[in-house]
Design an enzyme around this catalytic site. Structure first.
Site, PDB file in Angstrom:
ATOM      1  CG  HIS A  49      -1.819  -1.181   1.315  1.00  0.00           C
ATOM      2  ND1 HIS A  49      -1.371  -2.423   1.716  1.00  0.00           N
ATOM      3  CD2 HIS A  49      -3.142  -1.320   1.046  1.00  0.00           C
ATOM      4  CE1 HIS A  49      -2.386  -3.276   1.703  1.00  0.00           C
ATOM      5  NE2 HIS A  49      -3.469  -2.628   1.287  1.00  0.00           N
ATOM      6  N   PRO A 139      -5.998  -4.934  11.236  1.00  0.00           N
ATOM      7  CG  PRO A 139      -6.598  -6.874  12.367  1.00  0.00           C
ATOM      8  CD  PRO A 139      -5.423  -5.997  12.063  1.00  0.00           C
ATOM      9  CG  LEU A 140      -8.635  -0.799   8.686  1.00  0.00           C
ATOM     10  CD1 LEU A 140      -9.457  -0.260   7.512  1.00  0.00           C
ATOM     11  CD2 LEU A 140      -7.307  -0.063   8.787  1.00  0.00           C
ATOM     12  CG  ASN A 206      -6.896   9.171   1.975  1.00  0.00           C
ATOM     13  OD1 ASN A 206      -8.044   8.749   1.860  1.00  0.00           O
ATOM     14  ND2 ASN A 206      -5.883   8.386   2.348  1.00  0.00           N
ATOM     15  CG  HIS A 280      -5.914   1.653  -0.682  1.00  0.00           C
ATOM     16  ND1 HIS A 280      -5.904   2.293   0.532  1.00  0.00           N
ATOM     17  CD2 HIS A 280      -6.132   0.335  -0.406  1.00  0.00           C
ATOM     18  CE1 HIS A 280      -6.121   1.421   1.503  1.00  0.00           C
ATOM     19  NE2 HIS A 280      -6.267   0.218   0.957  1.00  0.00           N
ATOM     20  CD  GLU A 430     -19.930  -6.065  25.545  1.00  0.00           C
ATOM     21  OE1 GLU A 430     -20.903  -6.377  26.238  1.00  0.00           O
ATOM     22  OE2 GLU A 430     -19.990  -5.267  24.583  1.00  0.00           O
ATOM     23  CG  HIS A 492     -27.766 -13.357  27.212  1.00  0.00           C
ATOM     24  ND1 HIS A 492     -28.544 -12.879  26.194  1.00  0.00           N
ATOM     25  CD2 HIS A 492     -27.350 -12.267  27.910  1.00  0.00           C
ATOM     26  CE1 HIS A 492     -28.624 -11.561  26.268  1.00  0.00           C
ATOM     27  NE2 HIS A 492     -27.898 -11.159  27.294  1.00  0.00           N
TER      28      HIS A 492
END
Length: 691
Positions: A49, A139-140, A206, A280, A430, A492
């Site tokens: 990238h 992982p963004l 950007n 990119h 969480e 749950h």
């Protein structure tokens, strides 16, 4: 070229003269060194990238050459500023800077080997403190939440040891993808609530995503969102070094966390691909790189940095050396006991006597004939001992403190106005809680644990996985671990969660059967140095299964013989957690019928799998019938019971051998155990069918 949004946002003025780039090379030359190395390395790898490093090179140059406190000769300096590249796909930005500033091990050859086997420059940054890589990102949004934990740790340690030893900032570069991910909403809300004013985020604004312009999917006002969460926010031209420096200076003086939205051009300098999605995630190509070199005024061959430019960058790397030396001297002047406590925490060493205290507690449990209790209650009782013995422990819960049992009596709470506490109310966040705990662990000096229901590890999983990848000591206290929670029903009740967590490499999953095993599992989680741990704990009360004291931590081998047979065992009954008591009842019935059977408690599969073959074969003998019982999906048990054995779990077919899993149901837990065949009768029947 400064722009500010309408409303209460502060304006940013030009940087003072003293913060201008060093005279041996211009700012533009230093920034172009990053751009050139990024496009050359991506081209050499034929993947990567280039766009983000080229677009954010100006911001990074100003930050590292003028503001960031660091020393490449001492990458583990506790009072260094932290830098996290949350937009981890732009890893060549970080690798280029680490080479340019002089980190040992990040040589030019490593940049040439970008994305290759066994290189120190993988596609996304991987935690390596010696190289100056503070966190594994990619992982963004994860890096942004990690930085919240780092900034929080800085405040907590400053409250303990004072600003002379602890006084630094945490900086983040995040992209539009980081801010679109849900974790960013949780993380910025938590940081704003806590007023973590030493957290500064650069938003690479950007306007480009992989699919094209961000307008395809993004229409919200990022600055307004951050301001609504209690942040200071402003917008600048991300290619104007004076505006960048001024924005950083003002952010450092803020009483709130800061967002600096940097309007940049992705692939800055590329003649036809700059400002487009084509810059990119793919090499620019030889012709485009040649055009970029011409546009940037960079005539140098690939991977060649002119001596004046490299000298300027190396001078930037040396800029923090005097600060490091002054800090070291201040540490030496500290009172001996406080210095020892600080240094021990930084070495990630536990204090003496903590295991002795816990062992005494374990002995009291057996001698006092403790009544039946849920393992979540037992875990809280262990914690009451541990927080007194280990001051580095920092706890919390995602709005389930009472249910999780994560706050022993008297444990002081962390608030926006008082960071001397040791317990944080994370709220219903969480995912951010798990990633923030990773940031606390990455920072050093503290050991984080946090609680929720086991079902909500689904929300935590990306952060748990990264903690395992980084080898962090983080402890997840996850209660309500099965259909045993009862009436709340299948939404749950965790079914597949134990198997899912056990599938994560380098993660210990503990499921203790009683208070003694719970104390042992706490000890094992705390003793780990390079892996996180999950404690899966019950809501329902369990009768004690360990009835004699052992100074040895029997759970330490992952599985052990908790109830021997009366003679040579013909059957072995395997279980974890709440089901150990059930198979003990089955053992009693089998013995009464003349079938010698023994019970194997398996609180941690991962520890058992790491034992030598001799122990594993001696424990799980090949000449016995093996039946396993667990109130969960039976997936994975076949490797212990064999194809001739049985694994009874939550399946469509009750107590069949390896039936397909199904969800739980809403009813009192005793009814659920009977309806799903998680019973002693089912175990006895399965044994007899196989003898």
């Amino acid at each position: 070229m400064l722009q500010t949004m309408d409303g209460p946002t502060e304006a940013v003025t030009s940087a003072p003269e003293s913060s201008q780039p060093m005279p041996s090379a211009t700012h533009q030359e230093m920034a172009n060194a990053i751009r050139a190395l990024a496009m050359d390395a991506v081209q050499a790898a034929n993947s990567g990238h280039p766009g983000m490093p080229m677009g954010m090179a100006d911001v990074a140059t100003v930050l590292f050459s003028q503001h960031l406190k660091f020393d490449p000769l001492h990458p583990d300096w506790p009072d260094r500023d932290r830098f996290v590249l949350s937009a981890g796909h732009g890893s060549m930005l970080l690798y280029a800077i680490l080479y340019l500033t002089g980190y040992a091990g990040m040589e030019l050859d490593e940049l040439r080997r970008f994305r290759q086997w066994a290189s120190r420059t993988p596609g996304h940054p991987e935690y390596d403190l010696a190289l100056g890589i503070e966190a594994t990102t990619g992982p963004l949004g994860q890096g942004l939440a990690n930085a919240v934990g780092m900034a929080l740790a800085e405040r907590l340690l400053a409250a303990r040891f004072g600003a002379t030893l602890v006084d630094h900032y945490s900086y983040v570069i995040a992209g539009d993808g980081c801010l679109m991910e849900g974790i960013s909403h949780e993380a910025i809300s938590l940081a704003g609530h806590l007023k973590l004013n030493k957290l500064i985020v650069f938003y690479d604004d950007n306007h480009i995503s992989i699919d094209g312009p961000t307008e395809l999917a993004l229409g919200d006002d990022a600055l307004a969102r951050f301001e609504a969460s209690g942040w200071r926010a402003n917008r600048i031209d991300g290619h104007d070094p004076e505006a960048i420096g001024a924005a950083i200076s003002q952010a450092r003086g803020s009483d709130r966390p800061s967002l600096i939205a940097c309007r940049t051009t992705i692939g800055f300098g590329a003649p036809t691909k700059a400002g487009t999605a084509a810059a990119h995630g793919a090499p620019l190509g030889p012709d485009e790189i040649a055009g970029a070199r011409e546009a940037l005024g960079w005539p140098h061959p690939p991977f060649e940095i002119p001596p004046p430019v490299l000298a300027a960058w190396r001078a930037a790397g040396a800029r923090g050396r005097s600060s490091h030396d002054a800090w070291t001297a201040a540490l030496g002047r500290l009172e001996a006991d406080r210095r020892a406590a600080f240094e021990r925490g930084q070495r990630r060493e536990l204090p003496g006597e903590w295991q002795t205290r816990l062992d005494r507690f374990k002995k009291r449990l057996v001698e006092g004939k403790a009544p039946a209790k849920a393992t979540r209650v037992a875990a809280q009782e262990s914690l009451a001992v541990l927080i007194e013995a280990i001051p580095e422990l920092i706890g919390g819960s995602a709005d389930l403190t009472g249910s999780n049992g994560t706050k022993p009596k008297g444990m002081p709470v962390i608030t926006p106005d008082d960071f001397s506490g040791r317990y944080l109310h994370y709220g219903v966040r969480e995912h951010a809680m798990a990633a923030t705990m990773s940031g606390i662990a990455l920072h050093g000096g503290l050991i984080p644990y946090g609680g929720s229901f086991l079902i909500f590890t689904d929300y935590c999983r990306p952060a748990i996985r990264l903690a395992a990848l980084m080898g962090l000591k983080v402890i997840y206290v996850m209660t309500h671990d099965s259909i045993g929670l009862g009436e709340d029903g299948p939404t749950h009740q965790p079914i597949e969660h134990l198997a899912s967590l056990r599938a994560i490499p380098n993660l210990n999953v503990f499921r203790p059967c009683d208070a003694v095993e719970t104390a042992e599992c706490w000890a094992l989680a705390l003793s780990e140095t390079n892996r996180p741990s999950v404690l899966a704990l019950t809501r329902q009360k369990l009768e004690p299964s360990r009835r004699e004291h052992s100074a040895e931590n029997l759970s330490g081998r992952g599985a052990y013989r908790i109830a021997p047979a009366s003679g040579k065992a013909r059957a072995q009954l395997l279980a974890t957690g709440s089901e150990v008591a059930i198979v003990r009842a089955a053992q009693t019935r089998l013995e009464a019928e003349g079938i010698p059977a023994e019970v194997i408690s398996m609180p941690c599969w991962e520890l058992f799998d790491r034992q030598d073959a001799g122990y594993r074969c001696e424990l799980l003998r090949p000449d016995t019938v093996k039946v396993a019982l667990e109130a969960a999906a039976p997936f994975g048990w076949e490797r212990y019971v064999g194809l001739e054995g049985a694994a009874i779990g939550i399946t469509r077919f009750g107590a069949s051998r390896f039936g397909a899993s199904r969800f739980g149901a809403s009813a009192p837990y005793v009814v659920l155990y009977e309806k799903f065949g998680i019973t002693a009768e089912a175990v006895v029947k399965a044994v007899k069918e196989r003898l």
